[in-house]
Write a protein that holds these residues in place. Structure first.
Motif, PDB file in Angstrom:
ATOM      1  N   ALA A 293       0.865  -1.181   0.000  1.00  0.00           N
ATOM      2  CA  ALA A 293       0.000   0.000   0.000  1.00  0.00           C
ATOM      3  C   ALA A 293       0.899   1.227   0.000  1.00  0.00           C
ATOM      4  O   ALA A 293       2.005   1.201   0.563  1.00  0.00           O
ATOM      5  N   TYR A 305       3.681   4.795  -7.745  1.00  0.00           N
ATOM      6  CA  TYR A 305       2.686   3.922  -8.373  1.00  0.00           C
ATOM      7  C   TYR A 305       3.038   3.696  -9.854  1.00  0.00           C
ATOM      8  O   TYR A 305       3.000   2.563 -10.358  1.00  0.00           O
ATOM      9  N   VAL A 316      -1.773  -2.407  -4.108  1.00  0.00           N
ATOM     10  CA  VAL A 316      -3.149  -2.850  -3.897  1.00  0.00           C
ATOM     11  C   VAL A 316      -4.084  -1.668  -3.665  1.00  0.00           C
ATOM     12  O   VAL A 316      -5.193  -1.627  -4.195  1.00  0.00           O
ATOM     13  N   PHE A 317      -3.636  -0.703  -2.883  1.00  0.00           N
ATOM     14  CA  PHE A 317      -4.459   0.478  -2.620  1.00  0.00           C
ATOM     15  C   PHE A 317      -3.576   1.608  -2.095  1.00  0.00           C
ATOM     16  O   PHE A 317      -2.405   1.409  -1.765  1.00  0.00           O
ATOM     17  N   ALA A 323      -8.634  11.224   0.699  1.00  0.00           N
ATOM     18  CA  ALA A 323      -9.127  10.113  -0.125  1.00  0.00           C
ATOM     19  C   ALA A 323     -10.485  10.385  -0.748  1.00  0.00           C
ATOM     20  O   ALA A 323     -10.760   9.964  -1.881  1.00  0.00           O
ATOM     21  N   TYR A 328      -8.841   7.439  -8.682  1.00  0.00           N
ATOM     22  CA  TYR A 328      -7.632   6.750  -9.127  1.00  0.00           C
ATOM     23  C   TYR A 328      -8.023   5.367  -9.626  1.00  0.00           C
ATOM     24  O   TYR A 328      -9.161   4.922  -9.414  1.00  0.00           O
ATOM     25  N   ILE A 330      -6.831   2.634  -8.506  1.00  0.00           N
ATOM     26  CA  ILE A 330      -6.809   1.741  -7.355  1.00  0.00           C
ATOM     27  C   ILE A 330      -7.625   2.408  -6.250  1.00  0.00           C
ATOM     28  O   ILE A 330      -7.790   3.634  -6.254  1.00  0.00           O
ATOM     29  N   PRO A 331      -8.154   1.650  -5.300  1.00  0.00           N
ATOM     30  CA  PRO A 331      -8.904   2.272  -4.207  1.00  0.00           C
ATOM     31  C   PRO A 331      -8.000   3.147  -3.344  1.00  0.00           C
ATOM     32  O   PRO A 331      -6.833   2.823  -3.124  1.00  0.00           O
ATOM     33  N   ILE A 332      -8.530   4.259  -2.870  1.00  0.00           N
ATOM     34  CA  ILE A 332      -7.821   5.147  -1.950  1.00  0.00           C
ATOM     35  C   ILE A 332      -8.661   5.267  -0.681  1.00  0.00           C
ATOM     36  O   ILE A 332      -9.866   5.568  -0.764  1.00  0.00           O
ATOM     37  N   TYR A 333      -8.056   5.045   0.484  1.00  0.00           N
ATOM     38  CA  TYR A 333      -8.777   5.065   1.744  1.00  0.00           C
ATOM     39  C   TYR A 333      -8.162   6.096   2.696  1.00  0.00           C
ATOM     40  O   TYR A 333      -6.956   6.374   2.638  1.00  0.00           O
ATOM     41  N   LYS A 343      -8.205  -3.985   5.218  1.00  0.00           N
ATOM     42  CA  LYS A 343      -7.496  -3.871   3.946  1.00  0.00           C
ATOM     43  C   LYS A 343      -5.991  -4.095   4.116  1.00  0.00           C
ATOM     44  O   LYS A 343      -5.325  -4.641   3.236  1.00  0.00           O
TER      45      LYS A 343
END
Length: 390
Positions: A293, A305, A316-317, A323, A328, A330-333, A343
């Motif tokens: 991550a 990235y 992965v994220f 966020a 993007y 990929i997921p952003i948290y 995650k």
């Protein structure tokens, strides 16, 4: 009678001993011929887990193996109290000096309390080297006491300075700093406030070696050391209130400037490594980090990235305070999102690309993550270290 005492703290410093015995032997031979006088070397081993012994040498040299770690300031003061010389020099273990260092410095000090020589900054990931003071007016500014402590530390390293032993202020010998980094700055300020006189030596006698910028955690330590220094100065009423305030402001400005300088250096390391075909995904793969991550999806996070895209390491994220406003592929948290802890179980490591506040980020991640966490600076510095060793 001893004329000069050279004090060198060591920390995991066994590999430096051979160099120092050889270069100091040459210096002391030249000094003996010039001054018909005696010098000594004092090594202070500040790494109690490793007892050091000196190789055979023909000059006066002593090594003290400390029973507990004292930090760089404490180790220097320990050596100071055992020094017999009228002058002292505080060198760092990875410094380098010329064979004429002691003679030239002694010739230049005159009636002053200290003399500061010129030298070079040697960055091991760059070709060539650069003088510490590229213009004479920069070196001469060291003699100007008016703004010395307000405008910043004009002296790159204590290794540039030969000091009369009895000119070192008592406060520096008793107020031992807990944080490494600013004890030499404290020394120069205290000497200035006591009216000590600095001379300069234009000769380039000293080399400050850089293996890369400090890691982010060390940069945090340097910042903390600076504020500890201000606390000591304030508590002991060394500076006027206006001077303290100006020094604080310089620290705040310096923190912001340092952030951008460090970012530039990260890009510089990255380019150096790419030129040498040392790729981030090679290093992460060798560490068995196949899924990661990225914390911080701004400039450096985006570039990391891109660098890892379609490589053997999967991003992965991402994690970012903003966020909710980032789109993007990929997921952003957010760190505080409900799903964050779950995650993190799907990755092998987290790489933090935020330059400032790394220690705070690390502490927050440790609360929810049991995976390795490293800054992008640490990744590149470790890659360069492996490259240098190879």
């Amino acid at each position: 009678m001893v004329d000069v005492s050279i004090i060198i703290p060591l920390y995991k410093g066994r590999k430096y001993l051979t160099y120092w015995v050889e270069i100091l032997s040459e210096n002391l031979k030249k000094y003996q011929r010039e001054y018909k006088s005696h010098c000594e070397a004092i090594f202070v081993n500040d790494y109690p887990e490793e007892k050091l012994e000196l190789p055979d040498c023909k000059f006066d040299v002593t090594i003290y193996n400390l029973k507990e770690n004292r930090g760089i300031h404490g180790a220097r003061v320990y050596g100071y109290h055992r020094a017999k010389g009228a002058y002292v020099v505080f060198l760092d273990q990875d410094d380098k000096i010329s064979e004429e260092y002691l003679v030239s410095q002694r010739n230049s000090v005159g009636l002053s309390d200290a003399v500061v020589c010129n030298g070079y900054k040697e960055r091991l990931w760059m070709q060539g080297r650069r003088a510490i003071y590229t213009q004479d007016k920069q070196l001469q500014s060291v003699k100007n006491g008016d703004n010395f402590f307000i405008e910043g530390n004009e002296i790159c390293s204590p290794g540039q300075v030969l000091i009369k032993k009895n000119s070192i202020p008592d406060l520096w010998l008793t107020q031992i700093m807990n944080k490494n980094g600013a004890d030499d700055y404290l020394l120069w300020i205290l000497m200035r406030k006591e009216g000590r006189v600095f001379e300069v030596n234009r000769q380039r006698l000293y080399i400050h070696r850089e293996y890369g910028s400090n890691t982010s955690s060390q940069n945090e330590g340097m910042k903390n050391s600076f504020w500890e220094m201000i606390s000591i100065l304030d508590k002991n009423h060394i500076l006027e209130s206006e001077e303290i305030e100006n020094l604080r402001k310089s620290g705040e400005i310096g923190d912001e400037a340092c952030r951008y300088i460090r970012m530039v250096k990260v890009y510089d390391y990255w380019m150096y490594l790419n030129i040498r075909d040392k790729r981030v995904h090679h290093y992460l793969r060798d560490c068995n980090y196949k899924k990661i991550a990225i914390y911080g999806m701004s400039y450096l996070g985006n570039r990391l990235y891109d660098d890892l895209y379609r490589s053997s390491v999967e991003v992965v994220f991402g994690i970012d305070i903003g966020a909710d406003g980032i789109e993007y592929d990929i997921p952003i948290y957010r760190m505080d999102s409900i799903e964050m802890a779950e995650k993190l179980t799907h990755v092998d490591a987290v790489v933090v690309t935020v330059i400032s506040s790394y220690q705070n980020i690390l502490n927050d991640l440790k609360k929810i993550c049991d995976k390795p966490v490293m800054s992008i600076e640490e990744v590149f510095l470790e890659m360069m270290k492996l490259d240098f060793m190879g």
